[in-house]
Design a protein around this motif. Structure first.
Motif, PDB file in Angstrom:
ATOM      1  N   GLU A 105     -36.304 111.795  35.312  1.00  0.00           N
ATOM      2  CA  GLU A 105     -36.838 110.843  34.537  1.00  0.00           C
ATOM      3  C   GLU A 105     -38.020 111.635  33.789  1.00  0.00           C
ATOM      4  OE1 GLU A 105     -40.405 107.744  35.986  1.00  0.00           O
ATOM      5  OE2 GLU A 105     -39.478 108.521  37.565  1.00  0.00           O
ATOM      6  N   LEU A 106     -38.620 112.647  34.009  1.00  0.00           N
ATOM      7  CA  LEU A 106     -39.555 113.182  32.993  1.00  0.00           C
ATOM      8  C   LEU A 106     -38.765 113.845  31.931  1.00  0.00           C
ATOM      9  CD1 LEU A 106     -41.930 115.119  35.642  1.00  0.00           C
ATOM     10  CD2 LEU A 106     -42.457 113.162  34.469  1.00  0.00           C
ATOM     11  N   THR A 107     -37.690 114.402  31.996  1.00  0.00           N
ATOM     12  CA  THR A 107     -37.005 114.716  30.969  1.00  0.00           C
ATOM     13  C   THR A 107     -36.511 113.765  29.926  1.00  0.00           C
ATOM     14  OG1 THR A 107     -35.858 116.588  32.323  1.00  0.00           O
ATOM     15  CG2 THR A 107     -34.617 115.959  30.269  1.00  0.00           C
ATOM     16  N   ARG A 108     -36.124 112.494  30.219  1.00  0.00           N
ATOM     17  CA  ARG A 108     -36.062 111.315  29.385  1.00  0.00           C
ATOM     18  C   ARG A 108     -37.352 111.112  28.922  1.00  0.00           C
ATOM     19  NH1 ARG A 108     -32.172 109.087  33.326  1.00  0.00           N
ATOM     20  NH2 ARG A 108     -33.833 108.240  34.628  1.00  0.00           N
ATOM     21  N   GLY A 109     -38.749 110.909  29.516  1.00  0.00           N
ATOM     22  CA  GLY A 109     -39.751 110.373  29.225  1.00  0.00           C
ATOM     23  C   GLY A 109     -40.264 111.478  27.959  1.00  0.00           C
ATOM     24  N   SER A 110     -39.987 112.749  28.354  1.00  0.00           N
ATOM     25  CA  SER A 110     -40.331 113.992  27.177  1.00  0.00           C
ATOM     26  C   SER A 110     -39.605 113.623  26.028  1.00  0.00           C
ATOM     27  CB  SER A 110     -40.153 115.198  27.944  1.00  0.00           C
ATOM     28  OG  SER A 110     -40.374 116.263  26.994  1.00  0.00           O
ATOM     29  N   SER A 111     -38.289 113.379  26.104  1.00  0.00           N
ATOM     30  CA  SER A 111     -37.372 113.063  24.878  1.00  0.00           C
ATOM     31  C   SER A 111     -37.952 111.983  24.233  1.00  0.00           C
ATOM     32  CB  SER A 111     -35.927 113.086  25.386  1.00  0.00           C
ATOM     33  OG  SER A 111     -35.332 112.592  24.129  1.00  0.00           O
ATOM     34  N   MET A 112     -38.196 110.868  25.030  1.00  0.00           N
ATOM     35  CA  MET A 112     -38.747 109.743  24.087  1.00  0.00           C
ATOM     36  C   MET A 112     -39.921 109.862  23.653  1.00  0.00           C
ATOM     37  SD  MET A 112     -39.221 105.943  26.143  1.00  0.00           S
ATOM     38  CE  MET A 112     -40.503 106.424  27.246  1.00  0.00           C
ATOM     39  N   GLY A 113     -40.865 110.734  24.464  1.00  0.00           N
ATOM     40  CA  GLY A 113     -42.271 110.931  23.790  1.00  0.00           C
ATOM     41  C   GLY A 113     -42.204 111.746  22.414  1.00  0.00           C
ATOM     42  N   ARG A 114     -41.224 112.716  22.445  1.00  0.00           N
ATOM     43  CA  ARG A 114     -41.010 113.412  21.242  1.00  0.00           C
ATOM     44  C   ARG A 114     -40.588 112.639  19.852  1.00  0.00           C
ATOM     45  NH1 ARG A 114     -39.577 117.276  24.783  1.00  0.00           N
ATOM     46  NH2 ARG A 114     -37.394 116.686  24.513  1.00  0.00           N
ATOM     47  N   SER A 115     -39.866 111.497  20.305  1.00  0.00           N
ATOM     48  CA  SER A 115     -39.196 110.739  19.375  1.00  0.00           C
ATOM     49  C   SER A 115     -40.205 109.785  18.890  1.00  0.00           C
ATOM     50  CB  SER A 115     -37.792 109.895  19.846  1.00  0.00           C
ATOM     51  OG  SER A 115     -38.470 108.841  20.625  1.00  0.00           O
ATOM     52  N   PHE A 116     -41.230 109.636  19.709  1.00  0.00           N
ATOM     53  CA  PHE A 116     -42.324 108.966  19.187  1.00  0.00           C
ATOM     54  C   PHE A 116     -43.462 109.704  18.485  1.00  0.00           C
ATOM     55  CE2 PHE A 116     -41.902 105.938  23.119  1.00  0.00           C
ATOM     56  CZ  PHE A 116     -40.661 105.301  22.659  1.00  0.00           C
ATOM     57  N   GLY A 117     -43.223 110.974  18.200  1.00  0.00           N
ATOM     58  CA  GLY A 117     -43.846 111.777  17.590  1.00  0.00           C
ATOM     59  C   GLY A 117     -45.420 112.430  18.447  1.00  0.00           C
ATOM     60  N   LEU A 118     -45.019 112.451  19.928  1.00  0.00           N
ATOM     61  CA  LEU A 118     -45.998 113.082  20.640  1.00  0.00           C
ATOM     62  C   LEU A 118     -45.718 114.514  21.056  1.00  0.00           C
ATOM     63  CD1 LEU A 118     -46.202 110.165  23.440  1.00  0.00           C
ATOM     64  CD2 LEU A 118     -47.770 110.620  21.681  1.00  0.00           C
ATOM     65  N   ASP A 119     -46.656 115.235  21.092  1.00  0.00           N
ATOM     66  CA  ASP A 119     -46.446 116.622  21.354  1.00  0.00           C
ATOM     67  C   ASP A 119     -46.215 116.716  22.896  1.00  0.00           C
ATOM     68  OD1 ASP A 119     -46.534 119.307  21.692  1.00  0.00           O
ATOM     69  OD2 ASP A 119     -48.854 119.711  21.050  1.00  0.00           O
ATOM     70  N   VAL A 120     -45.102 116.921  23.245  1.00  0.00           N
ATOM     71  CA  VAL A 120     -44.661 116.798  24.619  1.00  0.00           C
ATOM     72  C   VAL A 120     -43.651 117.891  24.803  1.00  0.00           C
ATOM     73  CG1 VAL A 120     -43.502 115.400  26.691  1.00  0.00           C
ATOM     74  CG2 VAL A 120     -44.939 114.184  24.829  1.00  0.00           C
ATOM     75  N   GLU A 121     -43.625 118.546  26.220  1.00  0.00           N
ATOM     76  CA  GLU A 121     -42.909 119.818  26.270  1.00  0.00           C
ATOM     77  C   GLU A 121     -42.571 119.694  27.788  1.00  0.00           C
ATOM     78  OE1 GLU A 121     -43.988 123.816  26.317  1.00  0.00           O
ATOM     79  OE2 GLU A 121     -45.811 122.985  25.228  1.00  0.00           O
ATOM     80  N   MET A 122     -41.533 120.116  28.151  1.00  0.00           N
ATOM     81  CA  MET A 122     -40.955 120.228  29.468  1.00  0.00           C
ATOM     82  C   MET A 122     -41.352 121.711  29.893  1.00  0.00           C
ATOM     83  SD  MET A 122     -39.959 117.462  30.945  1.00  0.00           S
ATOM     84  CE  MET A 122     -39.303 117.978  32.341  1.00  0.00           C
ATOM     85  N   ILE A 123     -41.838 122.167  31.147  1.00  0.00           N
ATOM     86  CA  ILE A 123     -42.354 123.423  31.396  1.00  0.00           C
ATOM     87  C   ILE A 123     -42.061 123.767  32.910  1.00  0.00           C
ATOM     88  CG2 ILE A 123     -44.117 123.864  29.540  1.00  0.00           C
ATOM     89  CD1 ILE A 123     -46.194 123.216  31.918  1.00  0.00           C
ATOM     90  N   SER A 124     -41.877 124.769  33.262  1.00  0.00           N
ATOM     91  CA  SER A 124     -41.673 124.972  34.650  1.00  0.00           C
ATOM     92  C   SER A 124     -42.892 125.033  35.529  1.00  0.00           C
ATOM     93  CB  SER A 124     -40.735 126.468  34.812  1.00  0.00           C
ATOM     94  OG  SER A 124     -42.087 127.408  34.597  1.00  0.00           O
ATOM     95  N   ALA A 125     -42.603 124.857  36.641  1.00  0.00           N
ATOM     96  CA  ALA A 125     -43.565 124.945  37.796  1.00  0.00           C
ATOM     97  C   ALA A 125     -44.534 126.206  37.617  1.00  0.00           C
ATOM     98  CB  ALA A 125     -43.353 124.849  39.260  1.00  0.00           C
ATOM     99  N   ALA A 126     -43.943 127.433  37.159  1.00  0.00           N
ATOM    100  CA  ALA A 126     -44.756 128.548  37.199  1.00  0.00           C
ATOM    101  C   ALA A 126     -45.602 128.566  36.166  1.00  0.00           C
ATOM    102  CB  ALA A 126     -43.677 129.722  37.154  1.00  0.00           C
ATOM    103  N   GLU A 127     -44.906 127.983  35.024  1.00  0.00           N
ATOM    104  CA  GLU A 127     -45.868 127.698  33.489  1.00  0.00           C
ATOM    105  C   GLU A 127     -46.930 126.901  33.788  1.00  0.00           C
ATOM    106  OE1 GLU A 127     -46.919 128.315  29.810  1.00  0.00           O
ATOM    107  OE2 GLU A 127     -46.048 129.519  31.082  1.00  0.00           O
ATOM    108  N   ALA A 128     -46.715 125.978  34.470  1.00  0.00           N
ATOM    109  CA  ALA A 128     -47.883 124.857  34.966  1.00  0.00           C
ATOM    110  C   ALA A 128     -48.913 125.619  35.835  1.00  0.00           C
ATOM    111  CB  ALA A 128     -47.322 123.630  35.508  1.00  0.00           C
ATOM    112  N   GLN A 129     -48.407 126.378  36.683  1.00  0.00           N
ATOM    113  CA  GLN A 129     -49.495 127.073  37.311  1.00  0.00           C
ATOM    114  C   GLN A 129     -50.247 128.071  36.609  1.00  0.00           C
ATOM    115  OE1 GLN A 129     -47.016 128.174  40.606  1.00  0.00           O
ATOM    116  NE2 GLN A 129     -47.799 126.939  42.030  1.00  0.00           N
ATOM    117  N   ARG A 130     -49.669 128.484  35.502  1.00  0.00           N
ATOM    118  CA  ARG A 130     -50.271 129.763  34.640  1.00  0.00           C
ATOM    119  C   ARG A 130     -51.152 129.019  33.913  1.00  0.00           C
ATOM    120  NH1 ARG A 130     -50.614 131.549  29.926  1.00  0.00           N
ATOM    121  NH2 ARG A 130     -48.946 130.073  28.778  1.00  0.00           N
ATOM    122  N   ARG A 131     -50.923 127.845  33.094  1.00  0.00           N
ATOM    123  CA  ARG A 131     -51.682 126.991  32.135  1.00  0.00           C
ATOM    124  C   ARG A 131     -52.838 126.375  32.863  1.00  0.00           C
ATOM    125  NH1 ARG A 131     -48.003 124.034  27.768  1.00  0.00           N
ATOM    126  NH2 ARG A 131     -46.631 125.897  27.157  1.00  0.00           N
TER     127      ARG A 131
END
Length: 168
Positions: A105-131
């Motif tokens: 669901e998040l992958t679809r939402g991320s793709s849809m967001g990018r098509s709308f011009g939003l700055d969206v990216e998928m990241i791993s759990a480890a990257e989320a914890q780092r950020r």
């Protein structure tokens, strides 16, 4: 503070919540000067006061996403335009996939967001914890979540938020 109301006005807006203030703001930005906003008490003290929080941009269709983007940009610029502190902060957000079905669901939402011009990216759990490091010290602005390795979060850097009482 009692003041005498004008006997007439080209535009009279009743209610100083987010909608009334938005109408007044847009009318004056369009050059209209005879705008009167009436509020029974302090501005934003009604239902708007009860609705602070995230200002997200990802929506179900492009029109709503563009409207949300416009709102976020306006909120970002409002303090500069008016000289009035708004309390709006753009911090980004992380959406966590807490179930096995949510990553798709998040992958679809991320793709849809990018098509709308939003700055969206998928990241791993480890990257989320780092950020977005967990802190036992809570502030009024940030509530952090420790994510397990099974989580797959999506990040939306332009997401912002208001806190109670900071809306105006």
């Amino acid at each position: 503070m009692a003041s005498k109301l004008p006997s007439h006005s080209e535009y009279v807006i009743i209610g100083g919540g987010i909608i009334g203030l938005s109408i007044a703001c847009h009318l004056t930005r369009l050059g209209h000067r005879d705008v009167l906003l009436l509020q029974r008490d302090q501005l934003t003290c009604g239902t708007t006061w009860h609705a602070p929080g995230p200002v997200t941009q990802l929506r179900a269709n492009e029109t709503m996403a563009k409207l949300a983007q416009y709102s976020s940009e306006l909120f970002r610029d409002l303090e500069t335009l008016t000289g009035q502190a708004t309390g709006f902060r753009q911090t980004g957000s992380i959406t966590v996939a807490a179930t096995q079905y949510r990553p798709k669901e998040l992958t679809r939402g991320s793709s849809m967001g990018r098509s709308f011009g939003l700055d969206v990216e998928m990241i791993s759990a480890a990257e989320a914890q780092r950020r977005f490091r967990y802190s036992a010290r809570r502030s009024q602005y940030h509530y952090c979540i420790l994510m397990s390795a099974a989580c797959l979060p999506g990040l939306r850097p332009s997401t912002g938020f208001f806190t109670r009482g900071d809306i105006l």
